[in-house]
Scaffold this motif. Structure first.
Motif, PDB file in Angstrom:
ATOM      1  N   ALA A   9      51.982 -45.952 -49.380  1.00 16.75           N
ATOM      2  CA  ALA A   9      51.508 -47.135 -48.662  1.00 16.75           C
ATOM      3  C   ALA A   9      50.352 -46.697 -47.764  1.00 16.75           C
ATOM      4  CB  ALA A   9      52.621 -47.750 -47.812  1.00 16.75           C
ATOM      5  N   THR A  10      49.814 -47.639 -47.032  1.00 16.34           N
ATOM      6  CA  THR A  10      48.836 -47.317 -45.985  1.00 16.34           C
ATOM      7  C   THR A  10      49.555 -47.316 -44.639  1.00 16.34           C
ATOM      8  OG1 THR A  10      46.967 -48.253 -47.200  1.00 16.34           O
ATOM      9  CG2 THR A  10      46.727 -48.050 -44.820  1.00 16.34           C
ATOM     10  N   TYR A  11      49.333 -46.269 -43.861  1.00 17.69           N
ATOM     11  CA  TYR A  11      49.975 -46.139 -42.555  1.00 17.69           C
ATOM     12  C   TYR A  11      48.929 -46.340 -41.467  1.00 17.69           C
ATOM     13  CZ  TYR A  11      54.101 -44.661 -45.000  1.00 17.69           C
ATOM     14  OH  TYR A  11      55.197 -44.657 -45.823  1.00 17.69           O
ATOM     15  N   LEU A  12      49.222 -47.272 -40.585  1.00 20.39           N
ATOM     16  CA  LEU A  12      48.290 -47.652 -39.520  1.00 20.39           C
ATOM     17  C   LEU A  12      48.850 -47.234 -38.175  1.00 20.39           C
ATOM     18  CD1 LEU A  12      47.939 -51.266 -40.872  1.00 20.39           C
ATOM     19  CD2 LEU A  12      45.980 -49.751 -40.698  1.00 20.39           C
ATOM     20  N   CYS A  13      48.086 -46.460 -37.419  1.00 23.55           N
ATOM     21  CA  CYS A  13      48.474 -46.249 -36.032  1.00 23.55           C
ATOM     22  C   CYS A  13      47.936 -47.421 -35.212  1.00 23.55           C
ATOM     23  CB  CYS A  13      47.966 -44.925 -35.495  1.00 23.55           C
ATOM     24  SG  CYS A  13      46.171 -44.760 -35.444  1.00 23.55           S
ATOM     25  N   ALA A  14      48.603 -47.727 -34.131  1.00 16.36           N
ATOM     26  CA  ALA A  14      48.200 -48.870 -33.312  1.00 16.36           C
ATOM     27  C   ALA A  14      48.528 -48.582 -31.859  1.00 16.36           C
ATOM     28  CB  ALA A  14      48.913 -50.138 -33.775  1.00 16.36           C
ATOM     29  N   ILE A  15      47.664 -49.057 -30.994  1.00 10.10           N
ATOM     30  CA  ILE A  15      47.845 -48.809 -29.570  1.00 10.10           C
ATOM     31  C   ILE A  15      47.688 -50.117 -28.823  1.00 10.10           C
ATOM     32  CG2 ILE A  15      46.963 -47.578 -27.556  1.00 10.10           C
ATOM     33  CD1 ILE A  15      46.016 -45.395 -29.461  1.00 10.10           C
ATOM     34  N   GLN A  16      48.678 -50.421 -27.996  1.00  5.09           N
ATOM     35  CA  GLN A  16      48.602 -51.601 -27.146  1.00  5.09           C
ATOM     36  C   GLN A  16      47.997 -51.168 -25.832  1.00  5.09           C
ATOM     37  OE1 GLN A  16      52.298 -53.654 -27.014  1.00  5.09           O
ATOM     38  NE2 GLN A  16      51.520 -55.378 -25.850  1.00  5.09           N
ATOM     39  N   THR A  17      46.979 -51.900 -25.404  1.00  3.82           N
ATOM     40  CA  THR A  17      46.135 -51.409 -24.336  1.00  3.82           C
ATOM     41  C   THR A  17      46.683 -51.658 -22.941  1.00  3.82           C
ATOM     42  OG1 THR A  17      44.941 -53.508 -24.273  1.00  3.82           O
ATOM     43  CG2 THR A  17      44.112 -51.823 -25.774  1.00  3.82           C
ATOM     44  N   GLY A  18      47.784 -52.386 -22.827  1.00  6.37           N
ATOM     45  CA  GLY A  18      48.248 -52.760 -21.500  1.00  6.37           C
ATOM     46  C   GLY A  18      47.788 -54.152 -21.151  1.00  6.37           C
ATOM     47  N   GLY A  19      46.800 -54.651 -21.898  1.00  5.83           N
ATOM     48  CA  GLY A  19      46.461 -56.068 -21.846  1.00  5.83           C
ATOM     49  C   GLY A  19      47.313 -56.751 -22.887  1.00  5.83           C
ATOM     50  N   PHE A  20      46.709 -57.566 -23.689  1.00  6.18           N
ATOM     51  CA  PHE A  20      47.493 -58.273 -24.682  1.00  6.18           C
ATOM     52  C   PHE A  20      47.143 -57.881 -26.117  1.00  6.18           C
ATOM     53  CE2 PHE A  20      49.360 -60.582 -21.427  1.00  6.18           C
ATOM     54  CZ  PHE A  20      48.395 -61.067 -20.556  1.00  6.18           C
ATOM     55  N   LYS A  21      46.033 -57.202 -26.321  1.00  9.38           N
ATOM     56  CA  LYS A  21      45.652 -56.920 -27.692  1.00  9.38           C
ATOM     57  C   LYS A  21      46.137 -55.548 -28.109  1.00  9.38           C
ATOM     58  CE  LYS A  21      41.020 -54.923 -27.250  1.00  9.38           C
ATOM     59  NZ  LYS A  21      39.599 -55.099 -27.645  1.00  9.38           N
ATOM     60  N   ILE A  59      45.136 -52.430 -30.723  1.00  9.55           N
ATOM     61  CA  ILE A  59      44.022 -51.863 -31.476  1.00  9.55           C
ATOM     62  C   ILE A  59      44.590 -51.002 -32.592  1.00  9.55           C
ATOM     63  CG2 ILE A  59      41.960 -50.425 -31.349  1.00  9.55           C
ATOM     64  CD1 ILE A  59      41.953 -50.990 -28.325  1.00  9.55           C
ATOM     65  N   PHE A  60      44.099 -51.212 -33.804  1.00 11.86           N
ATOM     66  CA  PHE A  60      44.582 -50.484 -34.964  1.00 11.86           C
ATOM     67  C   PHE A  60      43.582 -49.436 -35.424  1.00 11.86           C
ATOM     68  CE2 PHE A  60      48.389 -52.716 -36.414  1.00 11.86           C
ATOM     69  CZ  PHE A  60      48.341 -53.859 -35.649  1.00 11.86           C
ATOM     70  N   GLY A  61      44.101 -48.324 -35.930  1.00 10.21           N
ATOM     71  CA  GLY A  61      43.266 -47.389 -36.654  1.00 10.21           C
ATOM     72  C   GLY A  61      42.925 -47.953 -38.024  1.00 10.21           C
ATOM     73  N   ALA A  62      42.068 -47.241 -38.739  1.00 12.12           N
ATOM     74  CA  ALA A  62      41.613 -47.723 -40.046  1.00 12.12           C
ATOM     75  C   ALA A  62      42.683 -47.597 -41.115  1.00 12.12           C
ATOM     76  CB  ALA A  62      40.361 -46.959 -40.471  1.00 12.12           C
ATOM     77  N   GLY A  63      43.734 -46.790 -40.843  1.00 15.32           N
ATOM     78  CA  GLY A  63      44.797 -46.622 -41.821  1.00 15.32           C
ATOM     79  C   GLY A  63      44.588 -45.414 -42.707  1.00 15.32           C
ATOM     80  N   THR A  64      45.667 -44.711 -43.026  1.00 17.08           N
ATOM     81  CA  THR A  64      45.652 -43.585 -43.961  1.00 17.08           C
ATOM     82  C   THR A  64      46.440 -43.975 -45.202  1.00 17.08           C
ATOM     83  OG1 THR A  64      45.552 -41.937 -42.185  1.00 17.08           O
ATOM     84  CG2 THR A  64      46.273 -41.183 -44.363  1.00 17.08           C
ATOM     85  N   ARG A  65      45.788 -43.888 -46.366  1.00 14.27           N
ATOM     86  CA  ARG A  65      46.488 -44.193 -47.618  1.00 14.27           C
ATOM     87  C   ARG A  65      47.282 -42.963 -48.054  1.00 14.27           C
ATOM     88  NH1 ARG A  65      43.168 -46.868 -52.255  1.00 14.27           N
ATOM     89  NH2 ARG A  65      45.281 -47.293 -52.918  1.00 14.27           N
ATOM     90  N   LEU A  66      48.559 -43.144 -48.276  1.00 14.11           N
ATOM     91  CA  LEU A  66      49.464 -42.073 -48.682  1.00 14.11           C
ATOM     92  C   LEU A  66      49.978 -42.340 -50.088  1.00 14.11           C
ATOM     93  CD1 LEU A  66      51.275 -39.577 -48.095  1.00 14.11           C
ATOM     94  CD2 LEU A  66      52.976 -41.190 -47.188  1.00 14.11           C
ATOM     95  N   PHE A  67      49.912 -41.308 -50.937  1.00  9.05           N
ATOM     96  CA  PHE A  67      50.497 -41.372 -52.275  1.00  9.05           C
ATOM     97  C   PHE A  67      51.539 -40.263 -52.389  1.00  9.05           C
ATOM     98  CE2 PHE A  67      47.621 -44.447 -54.065  1.00  9.05           C
ATOM     99  CZ  PHE A  67      46.442 -44.269 -53.367  1.00  9.05           C
TER     100      PHE A  67
END
Lengths: 111, 110
Positions: free
Chosen positions: B85-97, B99-107
């Motif tokens: 699958a594609t694995y996405l890291c994500a960080i919540q900024t302390g506001g409301f949004k 932010i996602f990384g571009a994703g790493t495709r794993l096989f």
């Protein structure tokens, strides 16, 4: 328990047209966020709605607008469509300070 | 500089391997860190959520956060073809949004 539902699943529009995408959040969630995901990219934050108000907005032009209804469902409207608006549009619902539950998205193609 | 950087891969491993996925971020004020998994033609699915430095384990998955280095990792033990699958890291900024990384495709090859 239904998760996040989005409609339609696929859509083809012509440049300059307007489109409305719909989202029903997971039961019990009161916050709805919209994201745009281009092919091969991570989701980009468009805006978030809470208590029927836009709470925060990402770096998207005013052509992108939204609405949240009293039952927490939400719509995303895009006016004057451009070819570059072609993407997967994701709706996510959440509680505060917790991760999102995403829908499967609406695939928008602008021709 | 992007707020969240993630190597897009693709990353190909044999079944049973240990997988290491990584992201870096730029703002030390970021508070909440997440990993999502996204299968083709589906929305992302939350795998791990943490707000502190250190490790958090859930089954075969371990999330690691190093706030001093602004570095987050996801380890997958005993990888399976169904982990492809594609694995996405994500960080919540302390506001409301978030932010996602571009994703790493794993096989994961059987």
């Amino acid at each position: 328990d239904a998760g996040v539902t989005q409609s339609p699943t696929h859509l083809i529009k012509t440049r300059g047209q307007q489109v409305t995408l719909r989202c029903s959040p997971k039961s019990g969630h009161d916050t709805v966020s919209w994201y745009q995901q281009a092919l091969g990219q991570g989701p980009q934050f468009i805006f978030q709605y809470y208590e029927e108000e836009e709470r925060q907005r990402g770096n998207f032009p005013d052509r992108f607008s939204g609405h949240q209804f009293p039952n927490y469902s939400s719509e995303l409207n895009v006016n004057a469509l451009l070819l570059g608006d072609s993407a997967l549009y994701l709706c996510a619902s959440s509680f505060p300070n917790y991760g999102y539950t995403f829908g499967s998205g609406t695939r928008l193609t602008v021709v | 500089q992007k707020e969240v950087e993630q190597d897009p891969g693709p990353l190909s491993v044999p079944e049973g391997a240990i997988v290491s996925l990584n992201c870096t971020y730029s703002n030390s004020a970021f508070q909440y860190f997440m990993w999502y998994r996204q299968y083709s033609r589906k929305g992302p699915e939350l795998l791990m959520y943490t707000y502190s430095s250190g490790n958090k384990e859930d089954g075969r998955f371990t999330a690691q956060v190093d706030k001093s280095s602004k570095y987050i990792s996801l380890f997958i033990r005993d990888s399976q073809p169904s982990d492809s699958a594609t694995y996405l890291c994500a960080i919540q900024t302390g506001g409301f949004k978030t932010i996602f990384g571009a994703g790493t495709r794993l096989f994961v090859k059987a």
